[in-house]
Design a protein around this motif. Structure first.
Motif, PDB file in Angstrom:
ATOM      1  N   LEU A  44       0.769  -1.272  -0.003  1.00 47.26           N
ATOM      2  CA  LEU A  44      -0.119  -0.034   0.000  1.00 47.26           C
ATOM      3  C   LEU A  44       0.765   1.326   0.000  1.00 47.26           C
ATOM      4  O   LEU A  44       0.569   2.279  -0.749  1.00 47.26           O
ATOM      5  CB  LEU A  44      -0.959  -0.047   1.165  1.00 47.26           C
ATOM      6  N   ASP A  45       2.007   1.150   0.737  1.00 46.59           N
ATOM      7  CA  ASP A  45       2.864   2.287   0.824  1.00 46.59           C
ATOM      8  C   ASP A  45       3.925   2.457  -0.449  1.00 46.59           C
ATOM      9  O   ASP A  45       4.763   3.266  -0.297  1.00 46.59           O
ATOM     10  CB  ASP A  45       3.746   2.487   2.078  1.00 46.59           C
ATOM     11  N   GLY A  46       3.676   1.528  -1.269  1.00 44.24           N
ATOM     12  CA  GLY A  46       4.759   1.537  -2.539  1.00 44.24           C
ATOM     13  C   GLY A  46       5.979   1.170  -2.177  1.00 44.24           C
ATOM     14  O   GLY A  46       6.942   1.746  -3.177  1.00 44.24           O
ATOM     15  N   GLU A  47       6.315   0.489  -0.966  1.00 49.01           N
ATOM     16  CA  GLU A  47       7.851  -0.070  -0.741  1.00 49.01           C
ATOM     17  C   GLU A  47       8.353  -0.797  -1.986  1.00 49.01           C
ATOM     18  O   GLU A  47       7.497  -1.799  -2.704  1.00 49.01           O
ATOM     19  CB  GLU A  47       7.868  -1.005   0.607  1.00 49.01           C
ATOM     20  N   LYS A  48       9.633  -0.738  -2.094  1.00 44.34           N
ATOM     21  CA  LYS A  48      10.098  -1.585  -3.251  1.00 44.34           C
ATOM     22  C   LYS A  48      10.724  -2.952  -2.734  1.00 44.34           C
ATOM     23  O   LYS A  48      11.260  -3.839  -3.547  1.00 44.34           O
ATOM     24  CB  LYS A  48      11.363  -0.524  -3.806  1.00 44.34           C
ATOM     25  N   GLU A  49      11.015  -3.024  -1.261  1.00 42.99           N
ATOM     26  CA  GLU A  49      11.617  -4.143  -0.577  1.00 42.99           C
ATOM     27  C   GLU A  49      11.076  -4.468   0.866  1.00 42.99           C
ATOM     28  O   GLU A  49      10.234  -3.463   1.250  1.00 42.99           O
ATOM     29  CB  GLU A  49      12.787  -4.408  -0.423  1.00 42.99           C
TER      30      GLU A  49
ATOM     31  N   SER B 160      -3.157   1.967  -7.696  1.00 47.97           N
ATOM     32  CA  SER B 160      -2.525   0.805  -8.102  1.00 47.97           C
ATOM     33  C   SER B 160      -2.205  -0.116  -6.828  1.00 47.97           C
ATOM     34  O   SER B 160      -2.260  -1.110  -6.810  1.00 47.97           O
ATOM     35  CB  SER B 160      -1.752   0.904  -9.244  1.00 47.97           C
ATOM     36  N   ASN B 161      -1.598   0.636  -5.969  1.00 49.94           N
ATOM     37  CA  ASN B 161      -0.769  -0.007  -4.678  1.00 49.94           C
ATOM     38  C   ASN B 161      -1.896  -0.720  -4.078  1.00 49.94           C
ATOM     39  O   ASN B 161      -1.955  -1.430  -3.319  1.00 49.94           O
ATOM     40  CB  ASN B 161      -0.194   0.854  -3.969  1.00 49.94           C
TER      41      ASN B 161
ATOM     42  N   LEU C 116      -4.449  -5.034  -1.568  1.00 50.72           N
ATOM     43  CA  LEU C 116      -5.658  -5.722  -0.927  1.00 50.72           C
ATOM     44  C   LEU C 116      -6.301  -6.896  -1.550  1.00 50.72           C
ATOM     45  O   LEU C 116      -7.450  -7.248  -1.410  1.00 50.72           O
ATOM     46  CB  LEU C 116      -6.724  -4.613  -0.712  1.00 50.72           C
ATOM     47  N   ASN C 117      -5.368  -7.449  -2.429  1.00 53.89           N
ATOM     48  CA  ASN C 117      -5.657  -8.733  -3.099  1.00 53.89           C
ATOM     49  C   ASN C 117      -4.969  -9.801  -2.523  1.00 53.89           C
ATOM     50  O   ASN C 117      -3.569  -9.777  -2.505  1.00 53.89           O
ATOM     51  CB  ASN C 117      -5.120  -8.389  -4.571  1.00 53.89           C
TER      52      ASN C 117
END
Length: 317
Positions: A125-130, A221-222, A227-228
């Protein structure tokens, strides 16, 4: 090592299986009480209990682990260490002090980031890359204990909450098996968490999935990915709930849309319909939606959805 394992959902099951495979002696499995499910109200066992029964391990299911009689029950088992993974109850200091090597927790984030109940989904949700898994020496606070060992994995642009959950579940099992002998040998140095970097995340709720198209396409998009499969992102179309299962950010020039044309539409408006997607203008950018589920219908690609439902440019959510 002689282990008391505490856990409840499928995330914890992977760790329990790995511990058993590694040859450790699991003297007791502690999990939440069986819960009624569905309209029938039939009791359902937790994933961890199911695993324990498959391996003929003793199971303990206290309503409240902190009660004196439950603490006394734990003390009957001469365990070297307690391993905890998504158990669902807070352990008292009295419990933390029972085993020789204390209690360790398998947490699905890179602590001190994302302490709390839903770190896997929140990272997306926060768009983290890792993100990753932390094995932590448990303390009385919520995920505040010293870090023993961590492993990092990347989050791809297509990753969903469910997919990342599965990956971190496997990683958690692998990491605890790696950590246990190092703990026994005193080869892991506890590292205090930096409180200045600490973040928290709460439980997931259904209303979190409501899509506000005034937000950016990246945020939406996030939301869809994070949430899927649950609780899922959703909007409304002609008064009916529309779940959005797949969506991605697209550029106007790649969709043959001009900035001038887009300026005519408010956020939440369909600005393009193709055979396998429809594009929605957001507060910042465009979101292409490719898989949906209309209320009362099955989940399907937009290509199949459009065979039975006519969408037009200018339709708003």
């Amino acid at each position: 090592m002689k282990i008391v394992f505490m856990g409840t959902p499928d995330f914890a099951r992977s760790a329990l299986e790995k511990i058993i495979e590694a040859g450790h002696e699991v003297v007791l499995v502690v999990t939440q009480p069986d819960k009624p499910k569905g309209r029938s109200g039939q009791l359902q066992v937790s994933d961890v209990k199911a695993c324990a029964l498959e391996h003929n391990l003793p199971v303990f299911q206290p309503e409240r682990i902190k009660l004196p009689e439950n603490v006394a029950e734990l003390k009957k088992y001469d365990a070297d260490i307690y391993v905890v993974a998504a158990f669902g109850q807070i352990l008292s200091q009295e419990i933390l002090d029972i085993p020789k090597f204390g209690c360790v927790n398998i947490h699905a984030s890179l602590l001190p980031k994302y302490r709390g109940a839903a770190p896997i989904q929140q990272a997306i949700l926060d768009g983290e890359k890792e993100t990753g898994v932390t094995i932590m020496q448990m303390a009385a606070g919520m995920d505040t204990g010293d870090i023993l060992i961590q492993r990092t994995i990347p989050i791809s642009e297509e990753e969903t909450g469910g997919g990342l959950f599965d990956k971190l579940s496997i990683l958690g099992g692998e990491l605890i098996v790696e950590a246990l002998p190092l703990i026994e040998q005193g080869k892991l140095t506890p590292v205090p968490q930096d409180e200045a970097l600490a973040t928290k995340c709460g439980k997931l709720s259904k209303d979190m999935g409501s899509m506000d198209f005034n937000k950016s396409a990246v945020e939406l998009s996030n939301l869809v990915r994070g949430l899927n499969p649950w609780p899922s992102a959703f909007t409304h179309l002609s008064g009916k709930l529309l779940k959005v299962w797949k969506a991605k950010v697209v550029e106007a020039n790649n969709e043959d849309l001009s900035v001038e044309e887009l300026n005519n539409y408010p956020a939440g408006t369909i600005v393009k319909v193709s055979k396998d997607a429809f594009v929605v203008k957001t507060g910042d950018g465009l979101l292409s939606i490719t898989e949906v589920q209309l209320e009362g219908k099955k989940r399907m690609s937009v290509k199949d959805f459009l065979l039975g439902y006519k969408l037009e440019v200018g339709t708003t959510f």
